[in-house]
Design an enzyme around this catalytic site. Structure first.
Site, PDB file in Angstrom:
ATOM      1  N   LYS A   1       0.848  -1.203   0.000  1.00  0.00           N
ATOM      2  CA  LYS A   1       0.000   0.000   0.000  1.00  0.00           C
ATOM      3  C   LYS A   1       0.883   1.252   0.000  1.00  0.00           C
ATOM      4  CE  LYS A   1      -0.324  -0.431   5.038  1.00  0.00           C
ATOM      5  NZ  LYS A   1      -1.143  -0.967   6.154  1.00  0.00           N
TER       6      LYS A   1
ATOM      7  N   ARG B   1     -10.945  -0.597  14.335  1.00  0.00           N
ATOM      8  CA  ARG B   1     -10.667   0.274  13.195  1.00  0.00           C
ATOM      9  C   ARG B   1     -11.446  -0.239  11.990  1.00  0.00           C
ATOM     10  NH1 ARG B   1      -4.487   0.791  10.935  1.00  0.00           N
ATOM     11  NH2 ARG B   1      -5.031  -1.284  10.172  1.00  0.00           N
TER      12      ARG B   1
ATOM     13  N   TYR C   1      14.440  30.418   9.721  1.00  0.00           N
ATOM     14  CA  TYR C   1      13.160  31.009  10.127  1.00  0.00           C
ATOM     15  C   TYR C   1      13.043  31.074  11.645  1.00  0.00           C
ATOM     16  CZ  TYR C   1      11.201  30.758   5.404  1.00  0.00           C
ATOM     17  OH  TYR C   1      10.939  30.935   4.075  1.00  0.00           O
TER      18      TYR C   1
ATOM     19  N   MET D   1      10.846  24.649   3.726  1.00  0.00           N
ATOM     20  CA  MET D   1      10.125  23.847   2.730  1.00  0.00           C
ATOM     21  C   MET D   1      11.058  23.076   1.806  1.00  0.00           C
ATOM     22  SD  MET D   1       7.327  25.019  -0.119  1.00  0.00           S
ATOM     23  CE  MET D   1       6.270  25.842   1.056  1.00  0.00           C
TER      24      MET D   1
HETATM   25  C1  LIG Z   1      -0.315  -1.922   6.850  1.00  0.00           C
HETATM   26  C2  LIG Z   1      -0.890  -3.237   7.252  1.00  0.00           C
HETATM   27  C3  LIG Z   1      -0.068  -4.368   7.355  1.00  0.00           C
HETATM   28  C4  LIG Z   1       1.440  -4.315   7.251  1.00  0.00           C
HETATM   29  O1  LIG Z   1       1.955  -3.914   8.503  1.00  0.00           O
HETATM   30  P1  LIG Z   1       3.524  -3.770   8.772  1.00  0.00           P
HETATM   31  O2  LIG Z   1       3.581  -3.396  10.203  1.00  0.00           O
HETATM   32  O3  LIG Z   1       3.996  -2.693   7.868  1.00  0.00           O
HETATM   33  O4  LIG Z   1       4.164  -5.065   8.483  1.00  0.00           O
HETATM   34  C5  LIG Z   1      -0.674  -5.592   7.597  1.00  0.00           C
HETATM   35  N1  LIG Z   1      -2.016  -5.687   7.755  1.00  0.00           N
HETATM   36  C6  LIG Z   1      -2.833  -4.606   7.705  1.00  0.00           C
HETATM   37  C7  LIG Z   1      -4.292  -4.778   7.912  1.00  0.00           C
HETATM   38  C8  LIG Z   1      -2.301  -3.348   7.465  1.00  0.00           C
HETATM   39  O5  LIG Z   1      -3.111  -2.275   7.432  1.00  0.00           O
END
Ligand SMILES: *Cc1c(COP(=O)(O)O)cnc(C)c1O
Length: 367
Positions: A39, A136, A258, A306
């Site tokens: 992802k 979640r 800054y 930035m």
């Molecule tokens: C992002 C995610 C993972 C991967 O988790 P890592 O800690 O990066 O290995 C696995 N399962 C779900 C549901 C996730 O959202």
């Protein structure tokens, strides 16, 4: 893209290290196959490069968050199984079908819709997600009870896995791990028999009781430490080097950047590097981050802006200092976990923030 060295930082991504990490995790899992979570553009490292490398290494199951990510992944990988963790929104079913993507069914409503779709279009793959403590995504306890009472609701779905997600896997001693494992096993016993997928990166290191039939690591593939507090068993996959644009020496009472947030207390040599918060070099690294020039530590002084960051290079031998030279931001002297620690965040956020302005260079497998 102009053909020049440019001023942007150089991001080197080691596909061989990612594949080696995949193999390390697979060895730990033994006979249980290792999937891959890709992802967010493979945690910022580039889906189109990372996913084919993992597929070539034998990975057969991939996970993304968004439907659009699944569509993009399918264009790179014709055959592997692809699960979309965020599930299918009403009306997206045809897109899932057209690209041979499998939704993670996170609620009874999603189950009923996918089952209806399967009854009209033929059996389609999916995973069933149970909430065992994240609160979640996934079926909450009351929906699990209703499904257990009426498993016919799953009829027609090619249900590949039942899954759940650990909240505290990176803390091996945390009692939530055993609590969630027990909840997951108890839930499975109430449902029709099917394969199970439970663990992320860190959970792989909690032992074989957590492995079930498929693992879904993300972070560890990309080289960050899945076992905080212990030596990192993974190979670093990212190197980030920012170009020095200018070097100057200033004396007290001059200030830097800054807000005039840093006031020098001695003659100080400052390098201005072409990296800033717009590149994912987080502003929280102001006055806290550390770079390296030719192996010499160079602290960030003043605020990260930035496009620019100022570093104290007073202690670097002048031979290594010239405009165009590189400051190592992430690399052999400074792991992504160290940057995360300085920024007050986690390696996940550092990786997924990696900037779009970087020149990206991929080291091929076996290179
Ligand atoms: C992002 C995610 C993972 C991967 O988790 P890592 O800690 O990066 O290995 C696995 N399962 C779900 C549901 C996730 O959202």
């Amino acid at each position: 893209m102009v053909d020049s060295h440019g001023s942007g930082a150089l991001l080197t991504i080691d596909l061989g290290a990612i594949v080696a990490n995949y193999q390390t995790l697979q060895a730990r899992l033994g006979r249980v196959p290792c999937g891959a979570v890709v992802k967010a553009d493979a945690y910022g490292l580039g889906l189109s490069e990372v996913a084919p490398a993992l597929a070539d290494a034998g990975c057969r199951t991939f996970f993304v968050a968004h439907l659009e990510e699944g569509v993009a992944l399918r264009s790179h990988l014709p055959s592997p199984e692809i699960f979309v963790l965020n599930g299918a929104m009403d009306g997206d079913e045809q897109v899932f079908e057209a690209h041979d993507l499998a939704p993670t069914l996170n609620s009874l409503d999603q189950i009923d819709r996918w089952a209806r779709f399967c009854r009209t279009r033929g059996s389609r793959p999916a995973a069933l997600h149970l909430d065992t403590g994240m609160s979640r995504l996934g079926l909450p306890e009351d929906e699990l009870a209703r499904l257990a009472d009426d498993p016919g609701r799953l009829a027609g779905i090619d249900l590949r896995y039942v899954m759940s997600h650990l909240a505290c896997a990176e803390e091996a001693q945390h009692p939530m791990n055993a609590t969630q494992l027990a909840a997951f096993n108890a839930a499975r016993a109430r449902l029709p028999a099917m394969r199970a997928c439970f663990t992320n990166s860190s959970g792989i290191f909690l032992g074989s009781a957590y492995h079930f039939d498929l693992a879904r690591p993300g972070l560890a593939l990309y080289g960050a430490n899945p076992t905080p507090g212990q030596a990192n068993p993974m190979r670093a996959a990212v190197r980030l080097e920012a170009r020095i644009l200018q070097i100057r020496e200033i004396d007290p009472p001059r200030t830097v950047g800054y807000g005039a947030a840093h006031r020098v207390d001695r003659r100080t040599k400052i390098a201005t590097a072409a990296i800033g918060y717009a590149d994912g070099y987080l502003r929280s690294l102001s006055g806290r981050g550390m770079g390296h020039v030719a192996g010499h530590p160079v602290p960030v002084i003043g605020r990260v802006s930035m496009d620019l960051t100022t570093l104290d290079v007073t202690n670097v031998p002048p031979a290594h200092l010239s405009p165009g030279a590189f400051v190592e931001i992430v690399g052999p002297h400074h792991a992504v976990d160290a940057v995360a620690n300085e920024a007050g965040t986690i390696a996940y956020e550092i990786l997924t923030s990696l900037g779009s302005r970087y020149r990206r260079h991929y080291l091929r497998v076996g290179a």
